[in-house]
Write a protein that holds these residues in place. Structure first.
Motif, PDB file in Angstrom:
ATOM      1  N   ARG A  24      28.623 -34.780 -11.807  1.00 34.45           N
ATOM      2  CA  ARG A  24      27.348 -35.488 -11.775  1.00 34.45           C
ATOM      3  C   ARG A  24      27.557 -36.917 -12.268  1.00 34.45           C
ATOM      4  O   ARG A  24      28.248 -37.148 -13.271  1.00 34.45           O
ATOM      5  CB  ARG A  24      26.348 -34.764 -12.674  1.00 34.45           C
ATOM      6  CG  ARG A  24      24.930 -35.185 -12.457  1.00 34.45           C
ATOM      7  CD  ARG A  24      23.995 -34.153 -13.025  1.00 34.45           C
ATOM      8  NE  ARG A  24      22.645 -34.441 -12.609  1.00 34.45           N
ATOM      9  CZ  ARG A  24      21.602 -34.377 -13.417  1.00 34.45           C
ATOM     10  NH1 ARG A  24      21.753 -34.001 -14.665  1.00 34.45           N
ATOM     11  NH2 ARG A  24      20.407 -34.663 -12.964  1.00 34.45           N
ATOM     12  N   SER A  25      26.945 -37.879 -11.603  1.00 31.22           N
ATOM     13  CA  SER A  25      27.141 -39.283 -11.961  1.00 31.22           C
ATOM     14  C   SER A  25      26.500 -39.604 -13.315  1.00 31.22           C
ATOM     15  O   SER A  25      25.501 -39.002 -13.715  1.00 31.22           O
ATOM     16  CB  SER A  25      26.561 -40.204 -10.890  1.00 31.22           C
ATOM     17  OG  SER A  25      25.147 -40.198 -10.941  1.00 31.22           O
ATOM     18  N   ASP A  26      27.091 -40.575 -14.007  1.00 33.52           N
ATOM     19  CA  ASP A  26      26.544 -41.023 -15.291  1.00 33.52           C
ATOM     20  C   ASP A  26      25.120 -41.533 -15.137  1.00 33.52           C
ATOM     21  O   ASP A  26      24.283 -41.321 -16.015  1.00 33.52           O
ATOM     22  CB  ASP A  26      27.434 -42.114 -15.892  1.00 33.52           C
ATOM     23  CG  ASP A  26      28.772 -41.586 -16.370  1.00 33.52           C
ATOM     24  OD1 ASP A  26      28.915 -40.352 -16.558  1.00 33.52           O
ATOM     25  OD2 ASP A  26      29.687 -42.407 -16.560  1.00 33.52           O
ATOM     26  N   THR A  27      24.825 -42.188 -14.028  1.00 32.56           N
ATOM     27  CA  THR A  27      23.475 -42.712 -13.787  1.00 32.56           C
ATOM     28  C   THR A  27      22.460 -41.585 -13.727  1.00 32.56           C
ATOM     29  O   THR A  27      21.387 -41.673 -14.334  1.00 32.56           O
ATOM     30  CB  THR A  27      23.443 -43.528 -12.478  1.00 32.56           C
ATOM     31  OG1 THR A  27      24.398 -44.582 -12.569  1.00 32.56           O
ATOM     32  CG2 THR A  27      22.069 -44.110 -12.230  1.00 32.56           C
TER      33      THR A  27
END
Length: 87
Positions: A24-27
Motif C-alpha cells: 500500500r502506498s504511503d500516500t
C-alpha cells in the motif's frame, strides 16, 4: 483456478492479507490514518502524520495519555502500517 484451503475457518478474526507483492502506498496510508484520527473520538487537531515506507510518525500534542495511546492504536490498525513512532 485458485485453490481455497480452510474455507469458512477463521472468518471475522482478521482483515486478511493482500495479494503477493502488494504494498500500500504511503500516500494512501497517510490519508487513512488522518481520516481515522479525525473520527476516533480524540482532538487530533495538533497531531502531524508522516509516513515513509509504511512507517507512521505521529508528532504534536494531545490532551491526555489516553489520547496519545488511542492515536497510536488507530494508526497501527490501518492497513499497510508496519510501525508507529509516536513523538
Amino acid at each position: 483456478m485458485l485453490g481455497f484451503g480452510n474455507q469458512g475457518q477463521g472468518q471475522g478474526q482478521s482483515r486478511g492479507r493482500g495479494p503477493k507483492g502488494y504494498t500500500r502506498s504511503d500516500t494512501r496510508i497517510e490519508e487513512d490514518v488522518n481520516e481515522r484520527l479525525s473520527q476516533c473520538g480524540i482532538d487530533a487537531s495538533e497531531i502531524e502524520v508522516k509516513v515513509q515506507n509504511g512507517e507512521v510518525t505521529l508528532s504534536g500534542t494531545v490532551n491526555s495519555r489516553w489520547e496519545k495511546r488511542r492515536a497510536e492504536d488507530v494508526a497501527e490498525d490501518c492497513s499497510g502500517v508496519r510501525h508507529v513512532q509516536n513523538n
